[in-house]
Design an enzyme around this catalytic site. Structure first.
Site, PDB file in Angstrom:
ATOM      1  N   GLU A  84      -4.481  -4.657   3.042  1.00  0.00           N
ATOM      2  CA  GLU A  84      -4.422  -3.428   3.831  1.00  0.00           C
ATOM      3  C   GLU A  84      -2.962  -3.117   4.185  1.00  0.00           C
ATOM      4  OE1 GLU A  84      -6.918  -1.642   3.780  1.00  0.00           O
ATOM      5  OE2 GLU A  84      -8.705  -2.405   4.794  1.00  0.00           O
ATOM      6  N   HIS A  91      -4.554   0.562  -0.051  1.00  0.00           N
ATOM      7  CA  HIS A  91      -4.719  -0.878  -0.288  1.00  0.00           C
ATOM      8  C   HIS A  91      -4.966  -1.164  -1.766  1.00  0.00           C
ATOM      9  CE1 HIS A  91      -9.262  -0.404   0.751  1.00  0.00           C
ATOM     10  NE2 HIS A  91      -9.181  -0.536  -0.548  1.00  0.00           N
ATOM     11  N   ASN A 111      -6.173   4.436   1.924  1.00  0.00           N
ATOM     12  CA  ASN A 111      -4.985   4.078   2.705  1.00  0.00           C
ATOM     13  C   ASN A 111      -3.968   3.318   1.857  1.00  0.00           C
ATOM     14  OD1 ASN A 111      -6.083   1.559   2.356  1.00  0.00           O
ATOM     15  ND2 ASN A 111      -6.517   1.175   4.506  1.00  0.00           N
ATOM     16  N   ASP A 130     -11.450 -10.162  -4.954  1.00  0.00           N
ATOM     17  CA  ASP A 130     -11.785 -10.347  -3.537  1.00  0.00           C
ATOM     18  C   ASP A 130     -13.277 -10.620  -3.322  1.00  0.00           C
ATOM     19  OD1 ASP A 130     -12.445  -7.650  -4.245  1.00  0.00           O
ATOM     20  OD2 ASP A 130     -10.551  -6.972  -3.378  1.00  0.00           O
TER      21      ASP A 130
HETATM   22  C1  F6R Z   1     -12.402  -3.946  -4.699  1.00  0.00           C
HETATM   23  C2  F6R Z   1     -11.014  -3.738  -4.274  1.00  0.00           C
HETATM   24  C3  F6R Z   1     -10.596  -2.458  -3.639  1.00  0.00           C
HETATM   25  C4  F6R Z   1     -11.120  -1.220  -4.339  1.00  0.00           C
HETATM   26  C5  F6R Z   1     -10.686   0.028  -3.571  1.00  0.00           C
HETATM   27  C6  F6R Z   1     -11.210   1.295  -4.216  1.00  0.00           C
HETATM   28  O1  F6R Z   1     -12.570  -5.199  -5.322  1.00  0.00           O
HETATM   29  O2  F6R Z   1     -10.226  -4.624  -4.410  1.00  0.00           O
HETATM   30  O3  F6R Z   1      -9.189  -2.408  -3.581  1.00  0.00           O
HETATM   31  O4  F6R Z   1     -10.626  -1.177  -5.643  1.00  0.00           O
HETATM   32  O5  F6R Z   1     -11.168  -0.061  -2.271  1.00  0.00           O
HETATM   33  O6  F6R Z   1     -12.598   1.311  -4.105  1.00  0.00           O
HETATM   34  P1  F6R Z   1     -13.466   2.420  -4.842  1.00  0.00           P
HETATM   35  O7  F6R Z   1     -13.250   2.229  -6.299  1.00  0.00           O
HETATM   36  O8  F6R Z   1     -14.885   2.116  -4.457  1.00  0.00           O
HETATM   37  O9  F6R Z   1     -12.962   3.739  -4.364  1.00  0.00           O
END
Ligand code: F6R
Length: 265
Positions: A146, A141, A139, A70
């Site tokens: 989301e 994702h 949540n 992303d």
């Molecule tokens: C980031 C991504 C997100 C993160 C998720 C967890 O490229 O795709 O899905 O993996 O938000 O983020 P952290 O590891 O910072 O808790």
């Protein structure tokens, strides 16, 4: 094995070591491995281990190809908050990857739909993703799909939830605005990876891990889609795994994995 494998490790450091060990094993079978990569705090430790492996000459990245999950819309790749910058700082600048093999979504594409379709085409052209590294949001994702994202969604633009914007604020200096819009691989895109490694640490991820692994498969919990994936391994630390009801079975299966492998060989 056709299942979601759950590996429970004592702490974050061990989670990252296990993920890096699996990636190295996959690379040893396929030196031009296609890696799907995530940003965020969870993947940071894995990148640390992958850099160490390079320094120890345990891996050569010259033929490895990568696709990032992303990118924030509106930020170009030199912006310090862009995921392109994150990847350069935390991995690419420190290993011998061939920059031509690094693929990422652009934060400022001229035509979003065409850019997303082209990204999907590039993944196909590379032969698909061999190993997709994922974190999970509180949540649920995965990527930035989301809750409510279609389980068959493809790479596209998404509006982040308020909760995710607040969580991402820790990477941004106080007073600076946190981007609200992203381009992300879809759940359908992620589901086509041959091996998915989803990592989680900390008790703030325990509810998401419980619902992703043992809850119903639903678009309201994007991580639960992985229950329909043929080869997903979830690596969680004790805190993130604390609510799982089948913990003892996961540990038992992991302890016995070598004997199981003998039958499969
Ligand atoms: C980031 C991504 C997100 C993160 C998720 C967890 O490229 O795709 O899905 O993996 O938000 O983020 P952290 O590891 O910072 O808790």
């Amino acid at each position: 094995m056709i299942s979601v494998d759950v590996i429970i490790k004592a702490d974050y450091d061990e989670v990252c070591r296990e993920a890096a060990r699996i990636i190295l094993e996959e690379w040893s079978r396929k030196p031009d491995l296609v890696l799907g990569l995530a940003t965020g705090s969870t993947s940071l430790g894995v990148y640390g281990r992958l850099i160490e492996a390079y320094q120890d000459k345990a891996i050569d990245y010259s033929r490895v190809r990568t696709f990032n999950l992303d990118e924030y819309l509106g930020l170009d790749e030199t912006h310090p908050h862009s995921y392109a910058h994150f990847m350069d700082q935390n991995l690419f600048a420190r290993i011998n990857i061939n920059r031509a093999n690094v693929h990422r979504l652009q934060g400022k594409p001229r035509d979003i739909e065409a850019h997303c379709a082209d990204y999907e085409a590039q993944i196909k052209q590379a032969g698909g993703i061999d190993v997709q590294l994922l974190g999970i949001g509180r949540n649920g994702h995965i990527g930035f799909n989301e809750p409510g994202s279609s389980l068959t969604s493809r790479t596209r633009a998404m509006t982040l939830t308020r909760e995710t914007v607040a969580d991402n604020a820790r990477f941004v200096s106080p007073g600076e605005s946190v981007p609200r819009f992203v381009l992300t691989m879809g759940i359908g895109t992620i589901m086509e990876a041959r091996l998915v490694l989803l990592l989680a640490y900390g008790s703030n991820k325990s509810d998401a891990i419980l619902r992703a692994v043992e809850g119903p498969v639903t678009a309201s919990m994007p991580g639960s889609a992985l229950q329909l994936h043929p080869r997903t391994t979830i690596i969680a630390d004790e805190d993130a795994a604390r609510l799982l009801s089948r913990k003892e079975y996961y540990r038992w299966a992991y302890e016995n994995r070598d004997q199981m492998t003998e039958f499969l060989e």
